[in-house]
Scaffold this motif. Structure first.
Motif, PDB file in Angstrom:
ATOM      1  N   LYS A 479       0.863  -1.184   0.000  1.00 17.39           N
ATOM      2  CA  LYS A 479       0.000   0.000   0.000  1.00 17.39           C
ATOM      3  C   LYS A 479       0.897   1.231   0.000  1.00 17.39           C
ATOM      4  CE  LYS A 479      -3.877  -2.207   2.346  1.00 17.39           C
ATOM      5  NZ  LYS A 479      -4.803  -2.193   3.513  1.00 17.39           N
ATOM      6  N   LEU A 480       0.679   2.113  -0.985  1.00 14.29           N
ATOM      7  CA  LEU A 480       1.555   3.260  -1.169  1.00 14.29           C
ATOM      8  C   LEU A 480       0.801   4.571  -0.947  1.00 14.29           C
ATOM      9  CD1 LEU A 480       3.426   2.188  -4.455  1.00 14.29           C
ATOM     10  CD2 LEU A 480       3.954   1.583  -2.084  1.00 14.29           C
ATOM     11  N   THR A 481       1.476   5.498  -0.293  1.00  9.53           N
ATOM     12  CA  THR A 481       1.024   6.888  -0.213  1.00  9.53           C
ATOM     13  C   THR A 481       2.238   7.769  -0.450  1.00  9.53           C
ATOM     14  OG1 THR A 481       1.425   6.989   2.173  1.00  9.53           O
ATOM     15  CG2 THR A 481      -0.792   6.346   1.459  1.00  9.53           C
ATOM     16  N   TYR A 482       2.012   9.070  -0.640  1.00 13.03           N
ATOM     17  CA  TYR A 482       3.175   9.948  -0.772  1.00 13.03           C
ATOM     18  C   TYR A 482       2.924  11.268  -0.068  1.00 13.03           C
ATOM     19  CZ  TYR A 482       1.170  13.027  -4.404  1.00 13.03           C
ATOM     20  OH  TYR A 482       0.425  13.942  -5.083  1.00 13.03           O
ATOM     21  N   TYR A 492      -1.061  11.405   0.537  1.00 14.86           N
ATOM     22  CA  TYR A 492      -1.967  11.215  -0.587  1.00 14.86           C
ATOM     23  C   TYR A 492      -1.894   9.765  -1.053  1.00 14.86           C
ATOM     24  CZ  TYR A 492      -1.795  16.312  -0.690  1.00 14.86           C
ATOM     25  OH  TYR A 492      -1.864  17.642  -0.358  1.00 14.86           O
ATOM     26  N   GLU A 493      -3.039   9.152  -1.290  1.00 17.41           N
ATOM     27  CA  GLU A 493      -3.070   7.742  -1.680  1.00 17.41           C
ATOM     28  C   GLU A 493      -2.586   7.547  -3.108  1.00 17.41           C
ATOM     29  OE1 GLU A 493      -6.686   5.714  -1.072  1.00 17.41           O
ATOM     30  OE2 GLU A 493      -6.765   6.099   1.091  1.00 17.41           O
ATOM     31  N   ILE A 494      -1.853   6.459  -3.314  1.00 17.62           N
ATOM     32  CA  ILE A 494      -1.461   6.004  -4.654  1.00 17.62           C
ATOM     33  C   ILE A 494      -2.156   4.664  -4.834  1.00 17.62           C
ATOM     34  CG2 ILE A 494       0.465   5.439  -6.170  1.00 17.62           C
ATOM     35  CD1 ILE A 494       2.284   7.049  -4.320  1.00 17.62           C
ATOM     36  N   ASP A 510       9.880  14.148  -3.534  1.00 19.42           N
ATOM     37  CA  ASP A 510       8.782  13.665  -2.708  1.00 19.42           C
ATOM     38  C   ASP A 510       9.144  12.335  -2.037  1.00 19.42           C
ATOM     39  OD1 ASP A 510       7.321  15.844  -3.375  1.00 19.42           O
ATOM     40  OD2 ASP A 510       5.938  14.807  -4.717  1.00 19.42           O
ATOM     41  N   GLN A 511       8.432  12.019  -0.957  1.00 20.14           N
ATOM     42  CA  GLN A 511       8.606  10.749  -0.257  1.00 20.14           C
ATOM     43  C   GLN A 511       7.413   9.842  -0.518  1.00 20.14           C
ATOM     44  OE1 GLN A 511       9.255  11.044   3.967  1.00 20.14           O
ATOM     45  NE2 GLN A 511      11.470  11.301   3.732  1.00 20.14           N
ATOM     46  N   VAL A 512       7.687   8.557  -0.756  1.00 20.64           N
ATOM     47  CA  VAL A 512       6.640   7.555  -0.895  1.00 20.64           C
ATOM     48  C   VAL A 512       6.675   6.652   0.333  1.00 20.64           C
ATOM     49  CG1 VAL A 512       5.828   5.570  -2.212  1.00 20.64           C
ATOM     50  CG2 VAL A 512       6.630   7.611  -3.406  1.00 20.64           C
ATOM     51  N   GLN A 513       5.524   6.587   1.048  1.00 14.20           N
ATOM     52  CA  GLN A 513       5.418   5.732   2.224  1.00 14.20           C
ATOM     53  C   GLN A 513       4.973   4.341   1.771  1.00 14.20           C
ATOM     54  OE1 GLN A 513       3.984   8.927   2.257  1.00 14.20           O
ATOM     55  NE2 GLN A 513       5.833   9.648   3.254  1.00 14.20           N
ATOM     56  N   VAL A 514       5.704   3.323   2.181  1.00 19.71           N
ATOM     57  CA  VAL A 514       5.430   1.947   1.770  1.00 19.71           C
ATOM     58  C   VAL A 514       4.980   1.154   2.992  1.00 19.71           C
ATOM     59  CG1 VAL A 514       6.344  -0.111   0.638  1.00 19.71           C
ATOM     60  CG2 VAL A 514       7.242   2.158   0.031  1.00 19.71           C
TER      61      VAL A 514
END
Length: 517
Positions: A479-482, A492-494, A510-514
């Motif tokens: 599940k990814l957000t940034y 923000y949802e990806i 930007d940072q992507v949260q994994v």
């Protein structure tokens, strides 16, 4: 439940709570062949009901939705309690905790000052969201107990009509902000007796109240000083010109309503309107026919901020029309399909900046002077050959001016584009397609961040494939957000695998949260 229920003749059209859900009573009586009394209710939650108010071929009441109704026993229903009873339940006079809370109405954050003493009398705000308030109670008690309330939140309560609301607010002489979203309030047959109940009101939220614009205009005389009005997710389809009402309005939010776009200009004459939110309204076009290409319209004269996110805008001629707005400095249009010839969203953003000459913020990002200069110069190069073919230095054709109304002013600003450079030009956006992205793992702090340079055209599906190789986690579990430096603290949802990084407006740095399950 079922305590202090009103007399049977007072029940119909009252708001009730049942099993945590809100509903309106539409019927009281027997439902043969069963014995005893039943309430026929119409649920706010359309998925909660079972039928349309009929049983075994007999229509006991009607619902707007064919599955919006149910029959429930009186013992399961609560009609709520008066305002001060709920205040005393909710506030055990720990006002320091209360005042640390924030409330937002139509993107406007409201902050409360400190209270000198722990008493109801000094409360400047009362937050009663999803409480069972049903009315004012004994006359005058609210004025004596909570006289200094300036902001009041009564979202999702059991208030049934505007008379119930007015009976509360008329005792709050300092009330400036009122949040009434997720209620179902009957419109009064006569509003003039209620006008004094809202004489100081500046901010009003009526989101998801199942209201039409006609009903809003009928109620509007009650709010003579209103400046901020939020009407998200209502039943508004057709806008009409406000005649003698809403003339002090500065901020109007009608997002998430299925508007008929040819009625939008009906509100263009509001003299003080500075911010308008038309996001998620299905808008695809808007025209200001009172002004020629490149000139300014008299409509929306005070409008500084316009939000058109997630609509159906695909044509650049719409942006040209927006360029006629004399005061527009803040504009958002995410989620529309405005495409440049190269298909790159960054190029599209440059075109927006170039076409809207006074813009200071685009999609919540500040436009620095260098960004504007770069966008305008690239725009001139992008369409320079067309400009030359259309007459260029002498007098461009009318067709060219219709498509590029700002081009002549850009020529005056920067000078005519060099013909030799036009043939070699490559959009700035294409020179910067690689994005430096940092992958972080909030649920696994032992993992070090991973930095990668990825093309903005890379699909989310391939990003997950890359992470699968790095982390040994199945792509379906990821599940990814940034987060972006421009708006810290918001993720923000990806969430669509076939979309590109550019679709989500992910930018360099930007940072992507994994996360994974």
């Amino acid at each position: 439940m079922g305590v202090d229920q009103p007399n049977p003749e007072e029940v119909v059209d009252r708001r009730v709570s049942c099993d945590g859900e809100r509903a309106t009573v539409r019927y009281l009586g027997t439902v043969p062949p069963t014995a005893g009394l039943w309430y026929g209710v119409e649920w706010d939650n359309l998925e909660r009901g079972k039928h349309d108010g009929s049983h075994e071929g007999v229509q006991y009441f009607t619902c707007r939705n064919p599955k919006g109704g149910s029959f429930v026993r009186p013992a399961k229903v609560s009609f709520g309690v008066d305002f001060l009873t709920v205040v005393r339940q909710e506030y055990t006079i720990d006002t320091e905790e209360v005042l640390s809370q924030e409330i937002s109405i139509s993107s406007r954050k409201l902050e409360w000052g400190k209270v000198k003493e722990r008493s109801y009398e000094n409360l400047p705000s009362v937050l009663l969201t999803r409480s069972e308030v049903n009315g004012a109670g004994a006359d005058g008690e609210i004025r004596e107990t909570t006289p200094n309330v300036q902001w009041l939140d009564m979202c999702g309560t059991l208030l049934s009509c505007w008379e119930d609301v007015a009976a509360i607010t008329q005792q709050l002489e300092h009330l400036e902000g009122l949040h009434l979203s997720n209620n179902r309030l009957r419109v009064p047959s006569e509003v003039s007796p209620l006008c004094r109940s809202f004489c100081s009101l500046r901010t009003l939220a009526l989101n998801n109240c199942d209201l039409t614009w006609t009903q809003i205009l009928e109620c509007a005389p009650m709010w003579p000083q209103l400046e901020v009005l939020s009407l998200e997710e209502n039943n508004i389809t057709e806008l009409r010109r406000p005649e003698g009402v809403l003339q002090s309005l500065k901020n109007l939010n009608v997002s998430s309503n299925p508007l008929e776009q040819n009625t939008v200009l009906s509100i263009a004459a509001l003299p003080r309107l500075e911010e308008l939110n038309l996001s998620k309204t299905g808008l695809s076009d808007i025209r200001f026919d009172d002004a020629a290409p490149g000139s300014q319209t008299d409509m929306f004269a005070a409008l500084k901020t316009l939000r058109l996110d997630y609509n159906k805008i695909t044509e650049w001629c719409v942006v040209n029309e927006l360029g006629k707005l004399r005061s527009l400095v803040i504009f958002t249009c995410r989620g529309n399909r405005l495409l440049s010839s190269d298909g790159n969203p960054r190029t599209a953003n440059q075109m927006l900046i170039a076409k809207l000459g006074k813009l200071e913020l685009l999609n919540n990002g500040q436009i620095a002077p260098d960004d504007r200069k770069g966008a305008e110069c690239d725009y001139m190069k992008m369409f320079g050959l067309e400009w030359l073919e259309a007459g260029g230095g002498s007098e461009p054709s009318r067709e060219f001016i219709i498509q590029h109304p700002r081009y002549p002013s850009l020529v005056q600003k920067y000078g005519a584009p060099d013909e030799g450079l036009l043939k070699k030009w490559v959009p700035l956006a294409l020179k910067n397609q690689l994005l430096k992205i940092t992958f972080v793992f909030p649920d696994h702090p032992d993992r070090k961040p991973i930095e990668k340079k990825l093309p903005d055209s890379m699909k989310v599906q391939k990003v997950k494939g890359l992470l699968n190789r790095l982390l040994k986690v199945p792509p379906s579990d990821l599940k990814l957000t940034y987060t972006t430096l421009k708006k810290m603290g918001i993720e923000y949802e990806i969430d669509i695998d076939l979309k590109t990084l550019s679709h989500y407006a992910i930018e360099d740095g930007d940072q992507v949260q994994v996360r994974w399950s």
